[in-house]
Write a protein that holds these residues in place. Structure first.
Motif, PDB file in Angstrom:
ATOM      1  N   VAL A 170      29.996 129.573  79.114  1.00 38.71           N
ATOM      2  CA  VAL A 170      29.057 130.254  79.926  1.00 38.71           C
ATOM      3  C   VAL A 170      28.449 129.305  80.798  1.00 38.71           C
ATOM      4  N   GLY A 171      28.056 127.880  80.132  1.00 41.68           N
ATOM      5  CA  GLY A 171      27.572 127.189  80.959  1.00 41.68           C
ATOM      6  C   GLY A 171      28.320 126.572  82.002  1.00 41.68           C
ATOM      7  N   GLN A 172      29.543 126.278  81.855  1.00 39.74           N
ATOM      8  CA  GLN A 172      30.611 125.770  82.772  1.00 39.74           C
ATOM      9  C   GLN A 172      30.819 126.927  84.071  1.00 39.74           C
ATOM     10  N   ALA A 173      30.682 128.208  83.506  1.00 34.55           N
ATOM     11  CA  ALA A 173      30.829 129.411  84.437  1.00 34.55           C
ATOM     12  C   ALA A 173      29.469 129.342  85.365  1.00 34.55           C
ATOM     13  N   ALA A 174      28.284 129.020  84.737  1.00 40.90           N
ATOM     14  CA  ALA A 174      27.257 129.116  85.764  1.00 40.90           C
ATOM     15  C   ALA A 174      27.101 127.787  86.479  1.00 40.90           C
ATOM     16  N   VAL A 224      29.439 128.894  89.483  1.00 45.49           N
ATOM     17  CA  VAL A 224      28.820 129.907  90.245  1.00 45.49           C
ATOM     18  C   VAL A 224      28.088 129.220  90.959  1.00 45.49           C
ATOM     19  N   SER A 225      27.207 128.180  90.623  1.00 41.61           N
ATOM     20  CA  SER A 225      26.286 127.347  91.312  1.00 41.61           C
ATOM     21  C   SER A 225      26.937 126.688  92.541  1.00 41.61           C
ATOM     22  N   ASP A 226      27.992 126.115  92.234  1.00 43.92           N
ATOM     23  CA  ASP A 226      28.778 125.199  93.086  1.00 43.92           C
ATOM     24  C   ASP A 226      29.366 126.143  94.249  1.00 43.92           C
TER      25      ASP A 226
END
Length: 77
Positions: free
Chosen positions: A59-63, A66-68
């Motif tokens: 989930v942290g990697q997905a966030a 998305v931020s990038d």
């Protein structure tokens, strides 16, 4: 009158202890069962913790992704 015998002032009581080995075996078996149950409960909890940790990492990697992507989109406008 009736005759009676005097009893001695002190008496000795002999107590014989027989067996008792079954109790020790039962306690030993109970300790073994509790140890095995504790091992499986701890092992199960560790697997659950590892699964939650893996999901949180994803989930942290997905966030982060998305931020990038949002940053890239904002630069493009």
């Amino acid at each position: 009158m009736a005759d009676y015998q005097e009893r001695p002032a002190t008496t000795t009581t002999v107590i014989e202890k027989r067996g008792g080995g079954g109790t020790a075996i039962a306690v030993l078996l109970l300790v073994i069962v509790v140890a095995i149950a504790a091992f499986f409960l701890i092992s199960s909890q560790t697997r659950k913790d590892n699964a939650v940790e893996g999901a949180a990492t994803q989930v942290g990697q997905a966030a982060s992704d998305v931020s990038d992507a949002a940053k890239d989109a904002a630069k493009g406008e």
